[in-house]
Design an enzyme around this catalytic site. Structure first.
Site, PDB file in Angstrom:
ATOM      1  N   ASP A 224      -2.589   5.264   5.814  1.00 22.64           N
ATOM      2  CA  ASP A 224      -3.181   3.972   5.794  1.00 22.64           C
ATOM      3  C   ASP A 224      -4.728   4.424   5.172  1.00 22.64           C
ATOM      4  O   ASP A 224      -5.198   5.514   5.279  1.00 22.64           O
ATOM      5  CB  ASP A 224      -3.596   3.837   7.428  1.00 22.64           C
ATOM      6  CG  ASP A 224      -4.632   2.492   7.558  1.00 22.64           C
ATOM      7  OD1 ASP A 224      -4.276   1.545   7.005  1.00 22.64           O
ATOM      8  OD2 ASP A 224      -5.430   2.477   8.338  1.00 22.64           O
ATOM      9  N   GLU A 225      -5.233   3.272   4.492  1.00 24.14           N
ATOM     10  CA  GLU A 225      -6.660   3.479   3.890  1.00 24.14           C
ATOM     11  C   GLU A 225      -6.590   4.806   3.110  1.00 24.14           C
ATOM     12  O   GLU A 225      -7.296   5.583   3.251  1.00 24.14           O
ATOM     13  CB  GLU A 225      -7.677   3.511   4.829  1.00 24.14           C
ATOM     14  CG  GLU A 225      -7.744   2.461   5.692  1.00 24.14           C
ATOM     15  CD  GLU A 225      -8.522   1.055   4.972  1.00 24.14           C
ATOM     16  OE1 GLU A 225      -8.853   1.363   3.626  1.00 24.14           O
ATOM     17  OE2 GLU A 225      -8.470   0.053   5.565  1.00 24.14           O
ATOM     18  N   CYS A 226      -5.217   5.076   2.058  1.00 28.28           N
ATOM     19  CA  CYS A 226      -5.272   6.383   1.636  1.00 28.28           C
ATOM     20  C   CYS A 226      -6.139   6.777   0.533  1.00 28.28           C
ATOM     21  O   CYS A 226      -6.177   7.758   0.161  1.00 28.28           O
ATOM     22  CB  CYS A 226      -3.933   6.266   1.041  1.00 28.28           C
ATOM     23  SG  CYS A 226      -3.657   5.331  -0.370  1.00 28.28           S
ATOM     24  N   GLN A 227      -7.231   5.932   0.027  1.00 28.59           N
ATOM     25  CA  GLN A 227      -8.129   6.007  -0.729  1.00 28.59           C
ATOM     26  C   GLN A 227      -9.207   7.266  -0.167  1.00 28.59           C
ATOM     27  O   GLN A 227      -9.758   7.748  -1.231  1.00 28.59           O
ATOM     28  CB  GLN A 227      -8.876   4.873  -1.202  1.00 28.59           C
ATOM     29  CG  GLN A 227     -10.003   4.307  -0.245  1.00 28.59           C
ATOM     30  CD  GLN A 227      -9.174   3.352   0.535  1.00 28.59           C
ATOM     31  OE1 GLN A 227      -7.943   3.297   0.928  1.00 28.59           O
ATOM     32  NE2 GLN A 227     -10.132   2.443   1.468  1.00 28.59           N
TER      33      GLN A 227
END
Ligand SMILES: [Zn+2]
Length: 306
Positions: free
Chosen positions: A81-84
Site C-alpha cells: 500500500d502507498e508503495c511510493q
C-alpha cells in the site's frame, strides 16, 4: 510476478489496495499487506486470521519479513500500500519476493511537483506489469499529476511528504499548469504589494548620461533593483497577444480613469505589461504608476480576482 498499479490523488481517497486485499481474502487467499510507517494517516486495515498487516520502517528488511511470515503461514500474495514511500532497497526486496509469490504494489507515481517518488521510480524500473488506475481531473480529462493545495493555491515549494488527503487533487497536465501559473502570480503579487506599500521611489530620473555606451538626450528613469525585479517577474505573466485587444493611451490620466473594480487578473496583468512597454516611448510611466499608488491598487485587484 510484480504488478505496479499507480494512480493520482483524488477525493475521497482511493482505497484500491484495501479493496483488492479484501477481494483476494474472499477468494480464500492468504495476503500479506505491507505499508510504510511514513504513511501515518489512520487507515483501518481489517484484521483477518493468518493475513499479516505489516507497517514497515524505512530500514526494514522486507525480504526477511516476508520469509518470517511465509514460514509461519504460507502466503499466497503480497499487497503493498502507498508503495511510493518504500526506499529503492525495499523495492529491490519486493522484486525478490515477487519471484516467490505475486506482489501487487499500489501507489502514487509522482509527488506534488510532478516528479517521481523514490519508490515509484524503482517500481517503474522493476515491475513486470505497470497499470494506471484512471482518476479524473475536475475538467473531465484523465488526471496524471497530484496537485497539493494550501489556502486555495497550488503549492510550488515545500516538503515532499505532507499527509493531508484534503490538500491533494488529481489534475490533468493543462489544469496543473494553469494552477501553477495562478500560484506564481499569487506569490509575486503578495510580494510586490508589500514592496510597493513601503516604496518611496521606484527609480531616479537621469539625463544625458551614458547608457549602454550611448549618450541619450531624452530623460529616462534608472529603476531600482526591486522595480527591475518586478518587471522581470511580471513579464512572465503576460498573456500572449492580449495587448492587441486592450486599447490604452499612454498617458497617466487615461490610466487613472480605468475603472478596475470589475476587472479580472488577466486584464490587470495585461495592463501592467502595457505600462512596461510604454516605458520606451514614455519614460517614467512605470515610476508614476508605482509612486502614485496606482500599481498597488492594481495588484490588490489581481489578488482579489485570482
Ligand atoms: Zn484538467
Amino acid at each position: 510476478m510484480l504488478t505496479y498499479r499507480f494512480y493520482t490523488m483524488s477525493t475521497p481517497r482511493i482505497e484500491h489496495s484495501l479493496d483488492f486485499r479484501a477481494d483476494e481474502i474472499k477468494k480464500g487467499k492468504c495476503v500479506m499487506f505491507v505499508k510504510s510507517e511514513v504513511d501515518t494517516r489512520s487507515q483501518n486495515v481489517p484484521t483477518h486470521k493468518n493475513c499479516p498487516v505489516c507497517v514497515v520502517r524505512k530500514s526494514e528488511n522486507l525480504l526477511e519479513l516476508f520469509y518470517y511470515e511465509h514460514k509461519k503461514h504460507p502466503l499466497d500474495l503480497v499487497v503493498v500500500d502507498e508503495c511510493q514511500f518504500l526506499t529503492t532497497k525495499q523495492v529491490d526486496a519486493v522484486r525478490e519476493i515477487a519471484e516467490v509469490v505475486p506482489v501487487y504494489a499500489f501507489g502514487l507515481k509522482t509527488n506534488f511537483k510532478g516528479q517521481l517518488f523514490e519508490g515509484s521510480k524503482r517500481f517503474l524500473e522493476l515491475s513486470d506489469k505497470v497499470e494506471q488506475l484512471i482518476t479524473k481531473c475536475q475538467c473531465g480529462k484523465n488526471a496524471i499529476l497530484n496537485g497539493r493545495f494550501d489556502k486555495g493555491f497550488l503549492e510550488i515549494e515545500g516538503e515532499e511528504i505532507v499527509l493531508k488527503n484534503e490538500m491533494y487533487k488529481g489534475l490533468c497536465y493543462s489544469c496543473y499548469k494553469k494552477e501553477q501559473r495562478r500560484a506564481l502570480i499569487n506569490r509575486e503579487t503578495e510580494k510586490y504589494i508589500k514592496v510597493f506599500k513601503d516604496m518611496k521611489t521606484a527609480g531616479v530620473w537621469s539625463t544625458d548620461t551614458a547608457r549602454d555606451s550611448m549618450v541619450v538626450e531624452r530623460p529616462f528613469v534608472i529603476y531600482n533593483d526591486e522595480t527591475k525585479e518586478f518587471m522581470k517577474s511580471f513579464d512572465d505573466f503576460k498573456i500572449e497577444n492580449s495587448e492587441n485587444t486592450l486599447v490604452i493611451e499612454d498617458n497617466i490620466n487615461f490610466l487613472k480613469k480605468i475603472k478596475i473594480s470589475d476587472k479580472d487578473s488577466d486584464f490587470l496583468l495585461t495592463l501592467i505589461n502595457c505600462v512596461f512597454k510604454m516605458e520606451s516611448n514614455k519614460p517614467g510611466m512605470l515610476k508614476t504608476v508605482i509612486e502614485s499608488g496606482m500599481m498597488l491598487k492594481w495588484l490588490k485587484q489581481i489578488k482579489k480576482t485570482l
